[in-house]
Design a protein around this motif. Structure first.
Motif, PDB file in Angstrom:
ATOM      1  N   MET A  71      12.273 -35.877  -6.486  1.00  0.00           N
ATOM      2  CA  MET A  71      12.773 -34.542  -6.280  1.00  0.00           C
ATOM      3  C   MET A  71      11.649 -33.543  -6.554  1.00  0.00           C
ATOM      4  O   MET A  71      10.989 -33.598  -7.577  1.00  0.00           O
ATOM      5  N   ASN A  72      11.446 -32.627  -5.623  1.00  0.00           N
ATOM      6  CA  ASN A  72      10.458 -31.570  -5.804  1.00  0.00           C
ATOM      7  C   ASN A  72      11.059 -30.487  -6.680  1.00  0.00           C
ATOM      8  O   ASN A  72      12.138 -29.982  -6.396  1.00  0.00           O
ATOM      9  N   LYS A  73      10.385 -30.142  -7.760  1.00  0.00           N
ATOM     10  CA  LYS A  73      10.909 -29.125  -8.671  1.00  0.00           C
ATOM     11  C   LYS A  73      10.029 -27.895  -8.646  1.00  0.00           C
ATOM     12  O   LYS A  73       8.801 -27.977  -8.587  1.00  0.00           O
ATOM     13  N   GLU A  74      10.664 -26.765  -8.680  1.00  0.00           N
ATOM     14  CA  GLU A  74       9.970 -25.493  -8.815  1.00  0.00           C
ATOM     15  C   GLU A  74      10.881 -24.553  -9.570  1.00  0.00           C
ATOM     16  O   GLU A  74      12.075 -24.805  -9.702  1.00  0.00           O
ATOM     17  N   ILE A  75      10.313 -23.502 -10.073  1.00  0.00           N
ATOM     18  CA  ILE A  75      11.093 -22.494 -10.797  1.00  0.00           C
ATOM     19  C   ILE A  75      11.198 -21.260  -9.916  1.00  0.00           C
ATOM     20  O   ILE A  75      10.189 -20.764  -9.410  1.00  0.00           O
ATOM     21  N   ILE A  76      12.418 -20.795  -9.728  1.00  0.00           N
ATOM     22  CA  ILE A  76      12.668 -19.538  -9.021  1.00  0.00           C
ATOM     23  C   ILE A  76      13.582 -18.718  -9.919  1.00  0.00           C
ATOM     24  O   ILE A  76      14.679 -19.149 -10.259  1.00  0.00           O
ATOM     25  N   PHE A  77      13.115 -17.559 -10.341  1.00  0.00           N
ATOM     26  CA  PHE A  77      13.957 -16.705 -11.167  1.00  0.00           C
ATOM     27  C   PHE A  77      14.173 -15.377 -10.458  1.00  0.00           C
ATOM     28  O   PHE A  77      13.386 -14.960  -9.620  1.00  0.00           O
ATOM     29  N   ASN A  78      15.297 -14.757 -10.775  1.00  0.00           N
ATOM     30  CA  ASN A  78      15.691 -13.492 -10.156  1.00  0.00           C
ATOM     31  C   ASN A  78      15.566 -12.369 -11.168  1.00  0.00           C
ATOM     32  O   ASN A  78      16.032 -12.516 -12.303  1.00  0.00           O
ATOM     33  N   LEU A  79      14.958 -11.265 -10.735  1.00  0.00           N
ATOM     34  CA  LEU A  79      14.795 -10.113 -11.615  1.00  0.00           C
ATOM     35  C   LEU A  79      15.335  -8.856 -10.942  1.00  0.00           C
ATOM     36  O   LEU A  79      14.943  -8.549  -9.808  1.00  0.00           O
ATOM     37  N   PRO A  80      16.210  -8.109 -11.632  1.00  0.00           N
ATOM     38  CA  PRO A  80      16.653  -6.833 -11.076  1.00  0.00           C
ATOM     39  C   PRO A  80      15.558  -5.780 -11.259  1.00  0.00           C
ATOM     40  O   PRO A  80      14.897  -5.749 -12.298  1.00  0.00           O
ATOM     41  N   VAL A  81      15.353  -4.952 -10.234  1.00  0.00           N
ATOM     42  CA  VAL A  81      14.352  -3.886 -10.304  1.00  0.00           C
ATOM     43  C   VAL A  81      14.965  -2.575  -9.814  1.00  0.00           C
ATOM     44  O   VAL A  81      15.854  -2.570  -8.974  1.00  0.00           O
ATOM     45  N   LYS A  82      14.490  -1.491 -10.371  1.00  0.00           N
ATOM     46  CA  LYS A  82      15.004  -0.172  -9.996  1.00  0.00           C
ATOM     47  C   LYS A  82      14.470   0.285  -8.636  1.00  0.00           C
ATOM     48  O   LYS A  82      15.186   0.875  -7.850  1.00  0.00           O
ATOM     49  N   ASP A  83      13.190   0.046  -8.372  1.00  0.00           N
ATOM     50  CA  ASP A  83      12.556   0.473  -7.125  1.00  0.00           C
ATOM     51  C   ASP A  83      11.776  -0.710  -6.560  1.00  0.00           C
ATOM     52  O   ASP A  83      10.710  -1.060  -7.064  1.00  0.00           O
ATOM     53  N   GLU A 124      15.826  -1.372 -22.693  1.00  0.00           N
ATOM     54  CA  GLU A 124      16.548  -1.231 -23.960  1.00  0.00           C
ATOM     55  C   GLU A 124      16.746  -2.558 -24.689  1.00  0.00           C
ATOM     56  O   GLU A 124      16.846  -2.580 -25.906  1.00  0.00           O
ATOM     57  N   ALA A 125      16.847  -3.660 -23.964  1.00  0.00           N
ATOM     58  CA  ALA A 125      17.081  -4.968 -24.577  1.00  0.00           C
ATOM     59  C   ALA A 125      16.519  -6.041 -23.656  1.00  0.00           C
ATOM     60  O   ALA A 125      16.475  -5.862 -22.445  1.00  0.00           O
ATOM     61  N   ASN A 126      16.084  -7.142 -24.235  1.00  0.00           N
ATOM     62  CA  ASN A 126      15.544  -8.230 -23.421  1.00  0.00           C
ATOM     63  C   ASN A 126      16.311  -9.512 -23.669  1.00  0.00           C
ATOM     64  O   ASN A 126      16.689  -9.815 -24.795  1.00  0.00           O
ATOM     65  N   GLU A 127      16.520 -10.253 -22.613  1.00  0.00           N
ATOM     66  CA  GLU A 127      17.182 -11.533 -22.706  1.00  0.00           C
ATOM     67  C   GLU A 127      16.169 -12.672 -22.615  1.00  0.00           C
ATOM     68  O   GLU A 127      16.402 -13.761 -23.095  1.00  0.00           O
TER      69      GLU A 127
END
Length: 130
Positions: free
Chosen positions: A1-13, A70-73
């Protein structure tokens, strides 16, 4: 299985965020991008991010979008091949508008420093001696 990391980030602009990360040398794949999201290559073929407008990001979840100013996860940590690469990325991030929360830390076997992107997401860069 080919593994990669894809993460989603919300942005204002989205356009400003794309310009910021392009200044760091990250690239974008237009095939998977539109006015709501941009598919970003952090490390080609293995680490990718989807930058999403806050409205689009919110449409995919059933709870509020965190305000990273204001806060980080999470702290996104990327390894670097050398201290010079790390320092170069920090310099590029600073020039593109990043906030640097602390000076570099040199532990002898490990060297690290981080930055806060335009939306307050924390990125840490680390070099570990071979």
């Amino acid at each position: 299985m080919n593994k990669e990391i894809i993460f989603n980030l919300p942005v204002k602009d989205l356009d400003k965020s794309k310009a910021f990360f392009a200044a760091l040398g990250f690239t974008f794949n237009p095939k998977y991008s539109n006015e709501k999201a941009a598919f970003m290559e952090v490390v080609e073929g293995s680490i990718r991010a989807m930058l999403m407008t806050e409205d689009f990001f919110h449409s995919l979840i059933n709870k509020p979008v965190a305000n990273a100013m204001e806060a980080n996860e999470v702290i996104i940590c990327l390894s670097c091949e050398s201290r010079e690469e790390l320092d170069s990325l920090i310099a590029k991030a600073t020039a593109a508008g990043a906030r640097i929360p602390h000076p570099p830390e040199d532990h002898g076997f490990m060297y690290d420093q981080g930055f806060e992107d335009l939306d307050g997401h924390l990125w840490n860069l680390v070099w570990i001696a071979p």
